[in-house]
Design a protein around this motif. Structure first.
Motif, PDB file in Angstrom:
ATOM      1  N   LYS A   8      11.362   2.282 -14.232  1.00  0.00           N
ATOM      2  CA  LYS A   8       9.930   2.271 -13.988  1.00  0.00           C
ATOM      3  C   LYS A   8       9.067   2.406 -12.597  1.00  0.00           C
ATOM      4  N   TYR A   9       9.620   2.234 -11.612  1.00  0.00           N
ATOM      5  CA  TYR A   9       8.955   2.265 -10.369  1.00  0.00           C
ATOM      6  C   TYR A   9       9.746   3.066  -9.462  1.00  0.00           C
ATOM      7  N   GLY A  10      10.781   3.790  -9.585  1.00  0.00           N
ATOM      8  CA  GLY A  10      11.369   4.959  -8.541  1.00  0.00           C
ATOM      9  C   GLY A  10      12.428   4.325  -7.708  1.00  0.00           C
ATOM     10  N   ASP A  68       0.623  -1.171   0.191  1.00  0.00           N
ATOM     11  CA  ASP A  68      -0.114  -0.114  -0.092  1.00  0.00           C
ATOM     12  C   ASP A  68       1.023   1.317  -0.049  1.00  0.00           C
ATOM     13  N   ASN A  69       2.169   1.125   0.273  1.00  0.00           N
ATOM     14  CA  ASN A  69       2.759   2.491   0.417  1.00  0.00           C
ATOM     15  C   ASN A  69       4.079   2.439  -0.467  1.00  0.00           C
ATOM     16  N   PHE A  70       4.402   1.262  -1.206  1.00  0.00           N
ATOM     17  CA  PHE A  70       5.512   1.317  -2.026  1.00  0.00           C
ATOM     18  C   PHE A  70       5.230   0.943  -3.305  1.00  0.00           C
ATOM     19  N   LYS A  71       5.832   1.262  -4.439  1.00  0.00           N
ATOM     20  CA  LYS A  71       5.434   0.935  -5.566  1.00  0.00           C
ATOM     21  C   LYS A  71       6.111  -0.552  -5.875  1.00  0.00           C
ATOM     22  N   THR A  72       5.426  -1.300  -6.756  1.00  0.00           N
ATOM     23  CA  THR A  72       5.852  -2.659  -6.823  1.00  0.00           C
ATOM     24  C   THR A  72       5.323  -3.135  -8.306  1.00  0.00           C
ATOM     25  N   VAL A 105      11.715   0.012  -4.427  1.00  0.00           N
ATOM     26  CA  VAL A 105      10.711  -0.910  -4.910  1.00  0.00           C
ATOM     27  C   VAL A 105      10.365  -2.202  -4.239  1.00  0.00           C
TER      28      VAL A 105
END
Length: 488
Positions: free
Chosen positions: A64-66, A30-34, A69
């Motif tokens: 892609k995701y910062g 919920d708090n990090f991109k994946t 990840v």
């Protein structure tokens, strides 16, 4: 009735365990991109089968995701891959260094290394670190230079025999050199890896490195079930052989001490001698204690050093202007290639050489990433991540982040000149940082500089094929590190 109660307790425990894992799992998602996740295998399915493609895919995630990840694995397992320098600094500078733990992947090393300095934590780590630190005092390192210089001369002889044969894969040649240095400085024994690369001990060390790489990519590699596989049994056989060799050396050296035979107390003491003289809580270390640290020194010192030296020579071969400038600095410092008197002090005074080495370790760091397991709740990316979560700190990505280093793929030693305005704190950590940084970094740099200096004084390096990188515990090239050599 008793069976029903036991069954109920087991089910309750399992439900509670999975519920706690689910809460952490959801917190991270919920708090990090994946990346996109498979319902059972998580993000494992996004990675190709070959090691080079895995490495390439891994690096593409940050684009892609910062910077941070989350990757997921079966049974609600998730870890955070971190390349944000601020978060890396938070983790590595935690004052509670004593209780810092390596990531779960490092458990695969314990059958060989035990819980030596690399994998230990708590009071054991603190005690061992205190015991081992004097081993890398400048007075001890000065004595090691003689070993490094002698083995470098043997390396030069081997390279001369191959210079006329076209492209040379320098990795296995440098690996034998590094093994000779590490065995003589750690145990005071000569294994003659450069002269006899097919000896049982030398081949077993090389096979062990490959076996660990295979375990990292095996579906059961992070579980105890791996020991039941044919690969696991093979790893066990190699471990026994290596332990027997180290035990024999330790036993013989201890017997010498008990027989009142003199052990040099000066700069020529090796790592084993220092451990045999050490005490913990007023008691000498046991043979098992010493084996843990000698094996850890072997593991941590020879593959990483091999990659550092080989990649530095590779980069110099592809940048003739840098190579020529370095050659002139070395020539001014040492004069004739046949009368090179290498000392720690002389190497430390070579400013451009230092810049070249730093830039080499930036662009191709021997250790591409390090694992940690949180032992306390930690603020990462503004989110409080609970204890128990595994992290991977991506050194390679931080070193290649254009936000940290403009035009990061360009090999430019001037980045590290004293006049450079580029501030590097935790954006440059080839030897990790903080309280659990690499204790042997001065040894590694001295070995790298000694060997590279002698190679550059004797050869002009010409480029071969571009390397295809793969990143396991140590950064390597799947196609070898091939260059051409022209005698000066």
């Amino acid at each position: 009735m008793i069976l029903f109660v036991l069954f109920t307790l087991v089910v309750a425990y399992a439900v509670n365990f999975l519920y706690k894992k689910w809460k952490v799992y959801r917190l991270l998602l919920d708090n990090f991109k994946t990346p996109p996740r498979h319902p059972i295998f998580g993000t494992l399915t996004i990675f190709p089968k070959t090691a080079p493609e895995i490495f390439k895919t891994f690096q593409s995630l940050f684009v892609k995701y910062g910077k941070n990840v989350v990757l997921t694995r079966p049974i609600l397992d998730a870890l955070i891959v971190i390349s944000d320098a601020k978060d890396v600094e938070t983790i590595l500078t935690n004052p509670n260094t004593k209780n810092a733990r390596k990531g779960s992947a490092y458990q695969a090393l314990e059958p060989w290394l035990g819980t030596g300095l690399l994998t230990a934590y708590g009071n054991k780590w603190f005690t061992r670190r205190k015991i081992i630190t004097p081993s890398f005092h400048f007075s001890i390192l000065d004595g090691f230079v003689d070993v490094m210089s002698k083995q470098s001369d043997i390396l030069i002889t081997h390279l001369k025999s191959m210079a006329a044969k076209g492209e040379v894969d320098i990795y296995p040649i440098v690996n034998a050199f590094a093994l000779d240095v590490i065995c003589e400085t750690s145990m005071g024994v000569t294994v003659n890896a450069q002269a006899d690369p097919n000896s049982e001990y030398v081949t077993s060390v090389k096979k062990m490195s490959l076996a660990f790489q295979e375990r990292l990519h095996h579906p059961l590699g992070n579980t105890g079930l791996y020991n039941l596989t044919s690969q696991g049994q093979y790893l066990k056989t190699l471990t026994t052989l290596l332990h027997n060799f180290t035990d024999k050396v330790i036993g013989e050296r201890r017997d010498q001490l008990l027989s009142n035979m003199k052990v040099d107390q000066g700069s020529r003491m090796n790592f084993l001698d220092i451990l045999l003289h050490a005490t913990a809580g007023g008691k000498p270390l046991t043979n098992a204690d010493i084996r843990e640290e000698v094996d850890t020194f072997m593991f941590g010192g020879h593959d990483t050093t091999t990659s550092g030296i080989s990649f530095t020579l590779y980069l110099l071969s592809r940048h003739p202007d840098v190579q020529e400038k370095l050659y002139q600095e070395l020539k001014n410092a040492f004069g004739s290639k046949d009368q090179m008197e290498i000392t720690n002090k002389k190497l430390s005074g070579l400013e451009y050489f230092d810049m070249v080495v730093k830039e080499s370790l930036r662009i191709l760091p021997p250790v591409p990433g390090i694992g940690r397991e949180l032992t306390e709740d930690t603020l990462i990316g503004g989110i409080t991540v609970p204890a128990g979560v595994n992290l991977v700190l991506s050194i390679y990505r931080m070193h290649h982040d254009p936000g940290n280093y403009p035009n990061p793929e360009r090999f430019d030693p001037e980045r590290f000149s004293s006049q450079s305005d580029n501030k590097r704190t935790f954006t440059y950590i080839p030897f990790s940082a903080g309280g659990r940084n690499c204790i042997g970094q001065k040894f590694a740099l001295l070995n790298l500089k000694t060997s590279v200096a002698k190679v550059i004084m004797n050869f002009k390096l010409l480029p071969g094929p571009e390397v295809i990188l793969q990143g396991d515990i140590v950064l390597k090239a799947s196609n070898g590190i091939r260059i051409r050599l022209e005698e000066r």
